[in-house]
Motif scaffolding. Sequence first.
Motif, PDB file in Angstrom:
ATOM      1  N   ILE A 239    -124.713 -21.197  48.623  1.00  0.00           N
ATOM      2  CA  ILE A 239    -123.986 -22.505  48.323  1.00  0.00           C
ATOM      3  C   ILE A 239    -123.490 -23.002  49.879  1.00  0.00           C
ATOM      4  O   ILE A 239    -123.029 -22.522  50.778  1.00  0.00           O
ATOM      5  CB  ILE A 239    -122.564 -22.164  47.511  1.00  0.00           C
ATOM      6  CG1 ILE A 239    -123.132 -21.811  46.180  1.00  0.00           C
ATOM      7  CG2 ILE A 239    -122.004 -23.544  47.187  1.00  0.00           C
ATOM      8  CD1 ILE A 239    -121.882 -21.427  45.462  1.00  0.00           C
ATOM      9  N   GLU A 240    -123.908 -24.258  50.044  1.00  0.00           N
ATOM     10  CA  GLU A 240    -123.790 -24.733  51.502  1.00  0.00           C
ATOM     11  C   GLU A 240    -122.920 -25.916  51.455  1.00  0.00           C
ATOM     12  O   GLU A 240    -122.138 -26.547  52.582  1.00  0.00           O
ATOM     13  CB  GLU A 240    -125.158 -25.015  52.188  1.00  0.00           C
ATOM     14  CG  GLU A 240    -126.012 -23.911  52.450  1.00  0.00           C
ATOM     15  CD  GLU A 240    -127.175 -24.023  53.353  1.00  0.00           C
ATOM     16  OE1 GLU A 240    -127.473 -25.400  53.483  1.00  0.00           O
ATOM     17  OE2 GLU A 240    -127.756 -23.168  53.924  1.00  0.00           O
ATOM     18  N   GLU A 241    -123.266 -26.777  50.201  1.00  0.00           N
ATOM     19  CA  GLU A 241    -122.409 -27.990  50.162  1.00  0.00           C
ATOM     20  C   GLU A 241    -121.485 -28.122  49.004  1.00  0.00           C
ATOM     21  O   GLU A 241    -121.617 -27.327  47.823  1.00  0.00           O
ATOM     22  CB  GLU A 241    -123.325 -29.120  49.987  1.00  0.00           C
ATOM     23  CG  GLU A 241    -124.202 -29.337  51.022  1.00  0.00           C
ATOM     24  CD  GLU A 241    -125.299 -30.017  50.767  1.00  0.00           C
ATOM     25  OE1 GLU A 241    -125.499 -30.444  49.653  1.00  0.00           O
ATOM     26  OE2 GLU A 241    -126.381 -29.939  51.525  1.00  0.00           O
ATOM     27  N   ARG A 242    -120.174 -28.901  49.026  1.00  0.00           N
ATOM     28  CA  ARG A 242    -119.406 -28.952  47.999  1.00  0.00           C
ATOM     29  C   ARG A 242    -120.012 -29.514  46.633  1.00  0.00           C
ATOM     30  O   ARG A 242    -119.338 -29.112  45.669  1.00  0.00           O
ATOM     31  CB  ARG A 242    -118.441 -30.160  48.607  1.00  0.00           C
ATOM     32  CG  ARG A 242    -116.949 -30.254  47.778  1.00  0.00           C
ATOM     33  CD  ARG A 242    -116.530 -31.634  48.122  1.00  0.00           C
ATOM     34  NE  ARG A 242    -115.316 -31.627  47.094  1.00  0.00           N
ATOM     35  CZ  ARG A 242    -114.176 -31.549  47.352  1.00  0.00           C
ATOM     36  NH1 ARG A 242    -113.752 -31.575  48.792  1.00  0.00           N
ATOM     37  NH2 ARG A 242    -113.154 -31.543  46.635  1.00  0.00           N
ATOM     38  N   ASP A 243    -120.847 -30.415  46.768  1.00  0.00           N
ATOM     39  CA  ASP A 243    -121.780 -30.687  45.455  1.00  0.00           C
ATOM     40  C   ASP A 243    -122.097 -29.743  44.657  1.00  0.00           C
ATOM     41  O   ASP A 243    -121.975 -29.648  43.602  1.00  0.00           O
ATOM     42  CB  ASP A 243    -122.596 -31.844  46.022  1.00  0.00           C
ATOM     43  CG  ASP A 243    -122.046 -33.168  46.216  1.00  0.00           C
ATOM     44  OD1 ASP A 243    -120.711 -33.521  46.176  1.00  0.00           O
ATOM     45  OD2 ASP A 243    -122.969 -34.120  46.616  1.00  0.00           O
ATOM     46  N   GLN A 244    -122.967 -28.794  45.385  1.00  0.00           N
ATOM     47  CA  GLN A 244    -123.310 -27.549  44.928  1.00  0.00           C
ATOM     48  C   GLN A 244    -122.367 -26.549  44.139  1.00  0.00           C
ATOM     49  O   GLN A 244    -122.401 -26.287  42.975  1.00  0.00           O
ATOM     50  CB  GLN A 244    -124.299 -26.759  45.783  1.00  0.00           C
ATOM     51  CG  GLN A 244    -125.410 -27.444  46.539  1.00  0.00           C
ATOM     52  CD  GLN A 244    -125.810 -26.660  47.727  1.00  0.00           C
ATOM     53  OE1 GLN A 244    -124.974 -26.033  48.334  1.00  0.00           O
ATOM     54  NE2 GLN A 244    -127.212 -27.093  48.136  1.00  0.00           N
ATOM     55  N   ARG A 245    -121.130 -26.641  44.687  1.00  0.00           N
ATOM     56  CA  ARG A 245    -120.162 -25.850  44.593  1.00  0.00           C
ATOM     57  C   ARG A 245    -119.493 -26.430  43.021  1.00  0.00           C
ATOM     58  O   ARG A 245    -119.284 -25.720  42.006  1.00  0.00           O
ATOM     59  CB  ARG A 245    -118.979 -25.703  45.404  1.00  0.00           C
ATOM     60  CG  ARG A 245    -117.837 -24.877  45.215  1.00  0.00           C
ATOM     61  CD  ARG A 245    -116.992 -25.167  44.371  1.00  0.00           C
ATOM     62  NE  ARG A 245    -116.270 -26.601  44.640  1.00  0.00           N
ATOM     63  CZ  ARG A 245    -115.372 -26.557  45.501  1.00  0.00           C
ATOM     64  NH1 ARG A 245    -114.501 -25.651  46.122  1.00  0.00           N
ATOM     65  NH2 ARG A 245    -114.676 -27.838  45.779  1.00  0.00           N
ATOM     66  N   ASP A 246    -119.424 -27.743  43.142  1.00  0.00           N
ATOM     67  CA  ASP A 246    -118.899 -28.420  42.023  1.00  0.00           C
ATOM     68  C   ASP A 246    -119.991 -28.474  40.830  1.00  0.00           C
ATOM     69  O   ASP A 246    -119.249 -28.185  39.686  1.00  0.00           O
ATOM     70  CB  ASP A 246    -118.791 -30.023  42.266  1.00  0.00           C
ATOM     71  CG  ASP A 246    -117.369 -30.057  43.350  1.00  0.00           C
ATOM     72  OD1 ASP A 246    -116.532 -29.175  43.724  1.00  0.00           O
ATOM     73  OD2 ASP A 246    -117.294 -31.365  43.947  1.00  0.00           O
ATOM     74  N   PHE A 247    -121.182 -28.417  40.951  1.00  0.00           N
ATOM     75  CA  PHE A 247    -122.157 -28.490  39.968  1.00  0.00           C
ATOM     76  C   PHE A 247    -122.013 -27.037  39.247  1.00  0.00           C
ATOM     77  O   PHE A 247    -122.054 -26.936  38.060  1.00  0.00           O
ATOM     78  CB  PHE A 247    -123.566 -28.632  40.297  1.00  0.00           C
ATOM     79  CG  PHE A 247    -124.504 -28.488  39.415  1.00  0.00           C
ATOM     80  CD1 PHE A 247    -124.978 -29.674  38.829  1.00  0.00           C
ATOM     81  CD2 PHE A 247    -124.892 -27.218  39.075  1.00  0.00           C
ATOM     82  CE1 PHE A 247    -126.076 -29.416  37.780  1.00  0.00           C
ATOM     83  CE2 PHE A 247    -126.010 -26.891  38.093  1.00  0.00           C
ATOM     84  CZ  PHE A 247    -126.565 -28.144  37.511  1.00  0.00           C
ATOM     85  N   LEU A 248    -121.842 -26.091  40.099  1.00  0.00           N
ATOM     86  CA  LEU A 248    -121.930 -24.580  39.606  1.00  0.00           C
ATOM     87  C   LEU A 248    -120.697 -24.276  38.861  1.00  0.00           C
ATOM     88  O   LEU A 248    -120.789 -23.742  37.867  1.00  0.00           O
ATOM     89  CB  LEU A 248    -122.193 -23.692  40.917  1.00  0.00           C
ATOM     90  CG  LEU A 248    -123.720 -23.644  41.146  1.00  0.00           C
ATOM     91  CD1 LEU A 248    -123.676 -23.146  42.831  1.00  0.00           C
ATOM     92  CD2 LEU A 248    -124.482 -23.014  40.364  1.00  0.00           C
TER      93      LEU A 248
END
Length: 293
Positions: A239-248
């Motif tokens: 996970i490198e980005e906030r959007d990825q974190r949010d999606f997950l």
Amino acid sequence: RAKQKGRNAWECFTSDLNDEVSSRMALRNDLQEAIEAENFELHYQPLLNAADGSVAGFEALVRWKHPVRGYLSPGLFIPLAEDTGQIGPISEWVLRRACRDMCLLAVQGYGHHRVSVNLSPLQFHRPNFMTNLQQALLETGLAPDYLELELTEGILMNDTATAIATLHKLRDMGVEVSIDDFGTGYSSLSYLKQLPIGKIKIDRSFIRDVTTNPHDSAIVQGIISMAHHLGLEVVAEGIEERDQRDFLAEHGCDVFQGFYFARPMPLDGLKRYMIEQHQASPDSPNPPAASDR
Ligand code: C2E
Ligand code: MG
Ligand code: MG
Ligand code: MG
């Protein structure tokens, strides 16, 4: 290296081949010296619980401290070590060091944390694997519940019966097992179902475009839901980005790992990270003996 540069095409060709062979030989010899001198270092990358951001554990990632080339990443020497059999002593060192470091952290007041160690297929299938493992735990004093082994799908594909028997022994001991790089191998649902494992780690290649590529987001959602139905915990790596974190987070992923949260770091850096980010209050923040060994 021994060969001089050729004057015609043929000699050029053979000399290129020789260069490659001799650089592998040189690397292999260097690696042998590194094993004898224990010129390796473990870096630790935190894994964080999605629910509250607390530490779920640390993944131990080996680096070779090469006298000339600096820190070498495992991708550059683990495959070679697997070919030459040098992976055996390296793995032994990694396991012991990881267990020792977790005990050190606990003793120094950084809390009790679980460490994940990556296993090579060769290591897992060796007949004395379980004995070595138990010995490493006994010697270092780490309780088995604080050890997790990361296996790849490939490890479990050949000789499945023996592999499953070993997994049961690990589970009985209290050692956690996860499937690393999940989705890149050939696991099927029926196959996952028979494995006594605790969690899967979704491979970074699915996370990279998870917010932009509809296929990746479908795959990731599918993996999470399948894993949860099988009673498995899900870790997302890379996970490198906030959007990825949010999606997950939105789709129920249990544990996060990636540069967005923290990079792999040496033990001293990990201690600072625990103080700065997780309110650790150690008895002695920088014990002189532990850091320079
Ligand atoms: P892995 O087990 O999948 O480990 C995760 C790798 O992804 C690590 O690379 C880590 O630094 C990197 N990573 C973590 N978060 C991010 C991110 O957000 N973005 C990107 N781009 N990368 C991220 P590393 O340390 O180079 O290790 C590579 C592989 O080498 C590991 O992949 C593992 O399969 C293997 N390896 C590492 N240590 C050992 C070891 O002690 N024994 C064995 N057998 N293999 C090891
Ligand atoms: Mg791993
Ligand atoms: Mg991985
Ligand atoms: Mg991976």
